[in-house]
Scaffold this active site. Structure first.
Site, mmCIF file in Angstrom:
data_model
loop_
_atom_site.group_PDB
_atom_site.id
_atom_site.type_symbol
_atom_site.label_atom_id
_atom_site.label_comp_id
_atom_site.label_asym_id
_atom_site.label_seq_id
_atom_site.Cartn_x
_atom_site.Cartn_y
_atom_site.Cartn_z
ATOM 1 N N HIS A 99 -5.317 -10.209 -3.285
ATOM 2 C CA HIS A 99 -4.821 -9.148 -2.680
ATOM 3 C C HIS A 99 -6.417 -8.502 -2.314
ATOM 4 O O HIS A 99 -7.191 -8.617 -3.347
ATOM 5 C CB HIS A 99 -4.158 -7.754 -3.569
ATOM 6 N N ASP A 102 -7.833 -6.945 -5.304
ATOM 7 C CA ASP A 102 -8.140 -7.612 -6.604
ATOM 8 C C ASP A 102 -9.854 -8.018 -6.621
ATOM 9 O O ASP A 102 -10.311 -8.206 -7.549
ATOM 10 C CB ASP A 102 -7.481 -9.010 -6.743
HETATM 11 C C1 XUL Z 1 4.792 -8.243 -7.262
HETATM 12 C C2 XUL Z 1 4.183 -9.292 -6.587
HETATM 13 C C3 XUL Z 1 3.075 -9.537 -5.689
HETATM 14 C C4 XUL Z 1 3.129 -9.956 -4.673
HETATM 15 C C5 XUL Z 1 1.721 -10.058 -3.668
HETATM 16 O O1 XUL Z 1 5.995 -8.234 -7.936
HETATM 17 O O2 XUL Z 1 5.072 -10.272 -6.647
HETATM 18 O O3 XUL Z 1 1.990 -9.659 -6.659
HETATM 19 O O4 XUL Z 1 3.187 -11.437 -4.896
HETATM 20 O O5 XUL Z 1 1.883 -8.443 -3.417
#
Ligand code: XUL
Ligand code: CO
Length: 436
Positions: A99, A102
């Site tokens: 993300h 992150d």
């Molecule tokens: C949340 C989840 C996230 C997604 C990406 O449950 O799975 O980490 O994979 O945003």
């Protein structure tokens, strides 16, 4: 400089090895059905759980012992990049997912934050060049910051909608710059708590508009990676709009986005929706939207998203069975959206978690390949539906008959004796393949 001095490169030592820091099954170059294990499995590291996860929970503070813990925010971000690439190199993992939030610290303004991002993306790019490790997918975190308390693209505030667009635009640009093979939309807070304050129709229309804007922008900047939606039924909001694959398919078709998105199926999200992991993969496959996988597992006694490393061999066999039947991964892969338990705070535990998951999926792959080669279920299923290959069944499938002809047929022929579904026999055969 090494962040994981105490662990050297993880090797394949085979089934009899007693070394916890070795693969027992995952042998990256071993050929299964014409491809190497690593080509089949396309393992990816999740940046968030692996590098930024600190072990906090609603009842307690951070527990993870990491050498970068005490650094300033930007130095910490840089250290995490270097540590992440060392970690992947040591495990032989060739992809990662992240993300935007992150990789770089938040700042006072959007502009400053984007500058932070650019600095860290330079470091990531350098490490990618050095190691040959690739980006499976990028995404943007539009759920942690308080501005997203009412949602992002489905917020009641148009300012938040615009802010979300700015964040996604930048995250897409970064993903393109790093050669990302995909881009994920998980609607963290795209859902609602109560209809007493919610215009669900407008929120869904806005989500449709937002995703169309993402498609348009990808075209504008020449981003050719695959877009994925990651379904999840609940948590954080009570009613998440992307409940499961079937719900997402209905949404995509309504907003004419069905050709632009595939699914990123997460095991623990499937189980929270009351489905098996296999069910979700199957629904994606039969609708032509199988894309990528977030590999993890939940705890059947707990009703939330525990994101544990997958160790359940039964589930991994059935998951890999669906993946192989879908023709395998193309742009997607197996991203471990999994975290070590809060009490597993030592660095070594991170390696042990990944080894557990990689070995479980490697074994799943081997068993699923054997099941497919022997056509164990295919032959049974083919025979079970054979009444649709001749006579009246063939006419139904080919659209040659309607209620009138079928009524005439039923009046004349009645129903032939049915056959057993043999579920217990099939489950026993499956167990036999797992045992051997
Ligand atoms: C949340 C989840 C996230 C997604 C990406 O449950 O799975 O980490 O994979 O945003
Ligand atoms: Co996920």
């Amino acid at each position: 400089m090494s962040y994981f001095n105490e662990v050297s490169k993880i090797k394949f030592e085979g089934a009899t090895s007693k070394n916890p820091l070795a693969f027992k099954v995952y042998n990256s170059e071993e050929i299964i059905m014409g491809k190497t294990m690593k080509e089949h499995l396309r393992f990816a590291m999740s940046y968030w759980h692996t590098l930024t996860g600190e072990g906090t929970d609603p009842f307690g503070n951070a527990t993870m012992e990491r050498s970068w813990n005490d650094l300033s925010p930007m130095d910490k971000a840089k250290a995490r990049v270097e540590a992440g690439f060392e970690f992947m190199e040591k495990l032989g993992i060739e992809y990662f997912c992240f993300h935007d939030k992150d990789i770089a610290p938040e700042a006072e303004t959007l502009e400053e934050y984007q500058k932070n991002l650019d600095i860290i993306v330079d470091v990531i790019e350098k490490e990618m060049k050095r190691t040959g490790i690739k980006l499976l997918w990028g995404t943007s975190n539009m759920f942690s910051h308080p501005r997203f308390m009412h949602g992002a693209a489905t917020s009641c505030s148009a300012d938040v909608f615009a802010y979300s667009a700015a964040q996604t635009k930048k995250a897409m640009e970064i993903t393109k710059r790093l050669g990302g093979e995909g881009y994920v939309f998980w609607g963290g807070r795209e859902g609602y708590e109560t209809l007493l304050n919610t215009d669900m129709g407008l929120e869904l229309d806005n989500l449709g508009r937002f995703l169309q804007m993402a498609v348009d922008y990808a075209k504008e900047i020449g981003f050719t990676g695959q877009f994925y939606i990651e379904p999840k039924p609940k948590e954080p909001t009570k009613h998440q709009y992307d409940f499961d694959t079937t719900t997402v398919l209905g949404f995509l078709r309504k907003y004419n986005l069905q050709d632009k998105f595939k699914m990123n199926i997460e095991a623990n999200h499937a189980t929270l929706a009351g489905h098996t992991f296999q069910h979700e993969l199957n629904v994606a496959r039969i609708n032509g939207v199988f894309g990528s996988v977030d590999a993890n597992q939940g705890d059947m006694l707990l009703g939330w998203d525990t994101d544990q490393f997958p160790t359940n061999i039964y589930d991994s066999v059935l998951a890999m069975y669906e993946v192989l039947k879908a023709g395998g991964f193309t742009t997607g892969g197996l991203n471990f959206d999994a975290k070590v338990r809060r009490g597993s705070f030592e660095v070594e535990d991170l390696f042990l978690g990944y080894i557990a998951g990689m070995d479980t999926f490697a074994k799943g792959l081997k068993i699923a390949a054997k099941l497919l080669e022997d056509k164990v279920f295919e032959n049974f299923v083919e025979e079970r539906y054979s009444s649709y290959t001749t006579g009246i069944g063939k006419d139904i499938v080919e659209g040659k008959v309607g209620f009138k002809e079928l009524s005439d047929y039923a009046l004349k022929n009645g129903v032939q004796k049915l056959k057993s579904g043999k579920q217990e026999m099939l489950e026993t055969i499956l167990n036999q393949y797992i045992y051997n």
